[in-house]
Write a protein that holds these residues in place. Sequence first.
Motif, PDB file in Angstrom:
ATOM      1  N   GLU A 293       0.827  -1.206   0.000  1.00 44.10           N
ATOM      2  CA  GLU A 293       0.000   0.000   0.000  1.00 44.10           C
ATOM      3  C   GLU A 293       0.861   1.255   0.000  1.00 44.10           C
ATOM      4  O   GLU A 293       0.568   2.228  -0.710  1.00 44.10           O
ATOM      5  CB  GLU A 293      -0.932   0.002   1.222  1.00 44.10           C
ATOM      6  CG  GLU A 293      -2.075  -1.002   1.119  1.00 44.10           C
ATOM      7  CD  GLU A 293      -3.090  -0.835   2.238  1.00 44.10           C
ATOM      8  OE1 GLU A 293      -4.308  -0.859   1.951  1.00 44.10           O
ATOM      9  OE2 GLU A 293      -2.671  -0.698   3.412  1.00 44.10           O
ATOM     10  N   GLU A 326     -13.338  -4.278   4.938  1.00 41.79           N
ATOM     11  CA  GLU A 326     -12.417  -3.313   4.339  1.00 41.79           C
ATOM     12  C   GLU A 326     -12.462  -3.386   2.818  1.00 41.79           C
ATOM     13  O   GLU A 326     -12.437  -2.355   2.133  1.00 41.79           O
ATOM     14  CB  GLU A 326     -10.992  -3.583   4.839  1.00 41.79           C
ATOM     15  CG  GLU A 326      -9.959  -2.581   4.327  1.00 41.79           C
ATOM     16  CD  GLU A 326      -8.562  -2.885   4.826  1.00 41.79           C
ATOM     17  OE1 GLU A 326      -7.622  -2.914   3.985  1.00 41.79           O
ATOM     18  OE2 GLU A 326      -8.395  -3.080   6.046  1.00 41.79           O
ATOM     19  N   SER A 329     -15.454  -1.502   1.685  1.00 41.06           N
ATOM     20  CA  SER A 329     -15.295  -0.045   1.796  1.00 41.06           C
ATOM     21  C   SER A 329     -14.368   0.516   0.723  1.00 41.06           C
ATOM     22  O   SER A 329     -14.492   1.677   0.328  1.00 41.06           O
ATOM     23  CB  SER A 329     -14.773   0.331   3.184  1.00 41.06           C
ATOM     24  OG  SER A 329     -13.442  -0.146   3.368  1.00 41.06           O
ATOM     25  N   LYS A 330     -13.423  -0.319   0.252  1.00 40.60           N
ATOM     26  CA  LYS A 330     -12.476   0.137  -0.768  1.00 40.60           C
ATOM     27  C   LYS A 330     -12.900  -0.251  -2.187  1.00 40.60           C
ATOM     28  O   LYS A 330     -12.169  -0.022  -3.144  1.00 40.60           O
ATOM     29  CB  LYS A 330     -11.084  -0.438  -0.477  1.00 40.60           C
ATOM     30  CG  LYS A 330     -10.444   0.158   0.774  1.00 40.60           C
ATOM     31  CD  LYS A 330      -9.002  -0.291   0.934  1.00 40.60           C
ATOM     32  CE  LYS A 330      -8.351   0.407   2.117  1.00 40.60           C
ATOM     33  NZ  LYS A 330      -6.934   0.005   2.294  1.00 40.60           N
TER      34      LYS A 330
END
Length: 476
Positions: A293, A326, A329-330
């Motif tokens: 990331e 997650e 959400s992404k």
Amino acid sequence: MIITKIHKLQTFSLGKRYISSKSKREISDPTGRIYKIMTSTPVAVLEPALDQAAIRVSPEIVEDVLRRFENAGMVTYRFFEWAAKQRSYEHSVRAYHAMIASLAKIRQYQLMWELVGRMRSKEILNVETFCIIMRKYSRSHKVEEALYTFNVMEKYGVQPNLAAFNGLLSALCKSKNVRKAQEIFDKKEDGFSPDSKTYSILIDGWGKEPNLPKAKEVFREMVDAGIDPDVVTFGIMVDVLCKAGRVDEAIEIVRTMDSYSCSPTSFIYSVLVHTYGVENRIEDAVDAFLEMEDRGIGVDVVVYNALIGAFVKMGKFKNGYRLLKEMDSKGVRPNSRTCNIMLNGLIGRGETDEAFKVYRKMIKICEPDADTYTMMIKMFCEKNEMDSALKVWTSMKLKRFVPSMHTFSVLIHGLCEDGDVSQACVLMEEMIEKGIRPSGVTFGRLRQLLLKEGREDVLKFLQQKMNLLVMEPLCD
């Protein structure tokens, strides 16, 4: 003629089909109507049923159906033949390739080569046609037939090139015949100058052998020959080292990528995260994930799956669920692999009720695959909950998903263990009608029970159908 014999046998059916031709919801689009007919009609009357539906096909529709029914064997072939007779329609190269792959999967090699002959007469043969055949032969451990396919290309008017040579080496390596591939490469009788892909194929083959020293030797030989490794080569080398338990050495390889103007990819990080998970180095797995990331490399579903797998392996399901949130959400959509990782972990720990809850939730957000359905059916069979197993089977059929040989086998075995021989026979007949050959173990188990119940007539009928699938000529 094989097809004629199949038609004669298929005019008799042991039982009622699972999906009625009278669906509660009529499907108006052509592709959906074809799916409905193909999943509810015996092969013997498939073409008349399609004729009666008066469906106009296009290359896109045919290609979509062939992809969806890649495991349906002779059902798919009958549709392919029917489509070829339709007005203002010609099969595309992609349609031929899909059908060739489907026939090879059920070892109908004579029919496969007949299609190659048709492509030659239409002058649409290309290198990829022969690469597909080489791959399929190799997967069936038919090495000589794969070599034959490469050598016969010129006879069919297609000039072998480096892509074909790489295709041959790749087919051999993927079928665990890397030594034969290396032997062919070393001879280089065909005069092809190897490229990075050629070396990458061999490195991958030796890695899967597994033979790490030989994989490293080929890598060094590649560099010494003045051929720079590309991002694919680095990805393979990292994978090979990780599978050999040399993850720290793999990290060193990653650090050298910049000197070759290459950057690590999401695939490379997924391999590192997965390997750390296998070694129970969960903190290192998280660090690799975060490093990816930080470097601005998009985290995709493959990397998430690797990290979820690492947590699941250690029984940390709450962390796995957090990662699923997650992902949502992404905007990273889970796939069947995500679902299967969770299911496999839960079933392995005996948490079958939770596994079923996850299954019901996951199928709403991602398409299950053959492994998903097989896992759930096997789970219910082992719990002796055959009604639930059959419900999963029915939901799979309603989605017009064509079951694989393994999915059929798991349910047939479960029905045999439950003493429901009649239902097992219906499934066995359906399996054979689709051109899917049952394993010796599966057929043998059903045979035992039929003999025990004195139902030799049913056994003879199934055996006759089985025998038709055994006919598999070598080549053309």
